[in-house]
Write a protein that holds these residues in place. Structure first.
Motif, short mmCIF file in Angstrom:
data_model
loop_
_atom_site.label_atom_id
_atom_site.label_comp_id
_atom_site.label_asym_id
_atom_site.label_seq_id
_atom_site.Cartn_x
_atom_site.Cartn_y
_atom_site.Cartn_z
N TYR A 1 0.80 -1.22 0.00
CA TYR A 1 0.00 0.00 0.00
C TYR A 1 0.84 1.28 0.00
N PHE A 2 2.16 1.14 0.02
CA PHE A 2 3.02 2.32 -0.01
C PHE A 2 2.89 2.98 -1.38
N PRO A 3 2.64 4.28 -1.43
CA PRO A 3 2.41 4.94 -2.72
C PRO A 3 3.69 5.04 -3.55
N ASP A 4 3.51 5.20 -4.83
CA ASP A 4 4.64 5.45 -5.72
C ASP A 4 5.15 6.85 -5.43
N MET A 5 6.41 6.99 -5.07
CA MET A 5 6.98 8.27 -4.67
C MET A 5 7.67 9.00 -5.82
N GLN A 6 7.62 8.45 -7.01
CA GLN A 6 8.30 9.07 -8.15
C GLN A 6 7.77 10.47 -8.40
#
Length: 79
Positions: free
Chosen positions: A8-13
């Motif tokens: 569930y960790f969001p994409d940090m790009q």
């Protein structure tokens, strides 16, 4: 940051990181920034915004500030 390494960790790009915590300690900041570095969050983000942290600032400058701790972990990055 409790979701690091989880599905569930969001994409940090190209995102902005806003680490905030009302009550924390220098050790807790170091732990969270170390985990962020380990999971390569700093390699992906564009910016970091540091907010007021009550526990670190309530007694003046007797504790290292969150931004000083963060600079230790991100000195090789260019945001």
């Amino acid at each position: 940051m409790y979701l690091l390494g989880k599905e569930y960790f969001p994409d940090m790009q190209d995102k902005i990181l806003l680490p905030e915590n009302y009550k924390t300690s220098p050790n807790e900041c170091q732990k969270r920034f170390a985990h962020s570095k380990q999971y390569r969050v700093f390699e992906k983000i564009n910016r970091i915004i540091i907010n007021y942290n009550y526990d670190l600032q309530k007694n003046g400058n007797i504790y290292p500030q969150m931004e000083d701790i963060l600079l230790e972990y991100t000195k090789e990055y260019n945001f």
